[in-house]
Design an enzyme around this catalytic site. Sequence first.
Site, short mmCIF file in Angstrom:
data_model
loop_
_atom_site.label_atom_id
_atom_site.label_comp_id
_atom_site.label_asym_id
_atom_site.label_seq_id
_atom_site.Cartn_x
_atom_site.Cartn_y
_atom_site.Cartn_z
N GLU A 275 0.69 -0.83 -0.07
CA GLU A 275 0.45 -0.18 -0.12
C GLU A 275 0.86 1.09 -0.37
O GLU A 275 0.66 2.01 1.25
CB GLU A 275 -1.12 -0.06 1.05
CG GLU A 275 -1.58 -1.05 1.28
CD GLU A 275 -2.61 -1.27 2.71
OE1 GLU A 275 -1.95 -0.77 3.89
OE2 GLU A 275 -2.56 -1.96 2.31
N PRO A 276 1.63 1.65 -1.25
CA PRO A 276 2.56 2.69 -0.97
C PRO A 276 1.57 3.79 -1.17
O PRO A 276 0.63 3.77 -2.00
CB PRO A 276 3.46 2.57 -2.23
CG PRO A 276 2.76 1.53 -3.02
CD PRO A 276 1.86 0.94 -2.17
N CYS A 346 -1.14 33.95 9.67
CA CYS A 346 -0.70 35.33 10.40
C CYS A 346 -1.08 33.95 11.98
O CYS A 346 -1.64 34.22 12.79
CB CYS A 346 -2.30 35.53 11.16
SG CYS A 346 -2.89 36.29 9.70
C1 LIG Z 1 -0.94 5.90 5.51
C2 LIG Z 1 -0.97 4.78 5.20
C3 LIG Z 1 -0.48 3.98 3.80
C4 LIG Z 1 0.93 4.92 2.98
O1 LIG Z 1 1.54 5.29 3.50
P1 LIG Z 1 3.10 5.58 2.73
O2 LIG Z 1 3.43 5.87 3.76
O3 LIG Z 1 2.30 7.18 1.95
O4 LIG Z 1 3.58 5.06 1.88
C5 LIG Z 1 -0.26 2.71 3.34
N1 LIG Z 1 -1.22 2.18 4.53
C6 LIG Z 1 -2.00 2.32 5.49
C7 LIG Z 1 -3.04 1.60 6.12
C8 LIG Z 1 -1.80 3.52 5.92
O5 LIG Z 1 -2.64 4.13 6.85
#
Ligand SMILES: *Cc1c(COP(=O)(O)O)cnc(C)c1O
Length: 421
Positions: A275-276, A346
């Site tokens: 999940e990048p 501000c």
């Molecule tokens: C935020 C998140 C990601 C992505 O993280 P990155 O640092 O943007 O790659 C993947 N999986 C989950 C569950 C997340 O909360």
Amino acid sequence: MDHFIYKNGALFAEDVAISEIAAAVGTPFYVYSTATLLRHFQAFDDALDGMEHLVCYAMKANSNQAVLRTLAQAGAGMDVVSGGEYLRAKAAGVPGERIVFSGVGKTAEEITLALEGGIRQFNVESEPEMVVLDAVARKLGVVAPITIRVNPDVDAKTHAKIATGKSENKFGIPIARAREVYQLAASMSGLKIIGIDVHIGSQLTDLAPFEQAYQKVAELCGILRADGHDIMRLDLGGGLGIPYEKGNTAPPSPVEYGAMVQKTLGHLDCEIEIEPGRLIAGNAGLMVSEVIYVKSGEGRDFLILDGAMNDLIRPAMYEAHHDIVAVIEPAVGVDQQPYDIVGPVCESGDTFAKQRMMPPLAAGDLVAFRSAGAYGAVMASEYNSRPLIPEVLVHGDQFAVIRPRPTFDEMINRDTIPEWL
Ligand SMILES: *Cc1c(COP(=O)(O)O)cnc(C)c1O
């Protein structure tokens, strides 16, 4: 690598001059490169070659539908963390079977949306969530495919606000309790266990914490299989960092990450999901801003920009560094000078950089914040009644506004005044 480079002394996004976009849409604005987005997605996809896999882009990093469709057309799935993100992914054309649902606080309403619209899997984060998911699924007469997010208690060695894999963080269930929680899930007829999920944090610049976490997942996979659970999919989360500062040593590449995944988990014959977010979108975007004033202060010069902390919160929120470059390439040998680079909001927190060496700049000059494609536009607000800034997508020599700047009227007229006033 990205596609924002100088050509004949002017900064371009692919084949479009930044100054041309600025003239068309005004400043400040975000601009994204299609080629960079696709390059980063492809790097991950190739890195997992040889293992059954799906790259599920963590759309919270940048959820513009044009970005989502660009990636989905290349074969990406999506990782969503809210009902809004789920519907946005669907609106962008992503089929439910390529959407995974993460997050610690999924409501029954959000769960219903996803079960009705189709979902690849829920990454369940707690027992109470499991109980709700089971109940909603049974009510709808369906079975919800799940992984359970385990918290491996490893130190991701990143900024405290984006570390998620330590035992004190709110995410997942303690890995030591996994057997018991999987047993409970197996007893619920509305749920079908398909795998294990882990995500330890964001902007990791070292593979060691990932490897530690994945080794724990590998071990857990064996234990759960021995307990009779059908573990076929491992969701490994996101989190691989990007170089925010030119000259810093680059974090590990997707290729190195992929090789480590192969080494620690390849023998398990599971489908791999990653999940990048940041690594796909971060260096695919700039925020472009104009210098309003150059102000001489007590012992320092301020560059006051038309962009502010409400448009790009990362420096104020995470003390994050963004390289900031002049849109007109400085002449070779020009003397740089230190500026404090600030916005008009501000608050003293509205400071993008202190004593940053820049070529001499004047009112009307354009600057670009690099690495602003992730956690930029999505975290923007209208603080100080500053309308959300537009987003632009470049593709070769074309560009399109993918979210327009609202007018002042559109922003102001969202308020309604009660009739007693
Ligand atoms: C935020 C998140 C990601 C992505 O993280 P990155 O640092 O943007 O790659 C993947 N999986 C989950 C569950 C997340 O909360």
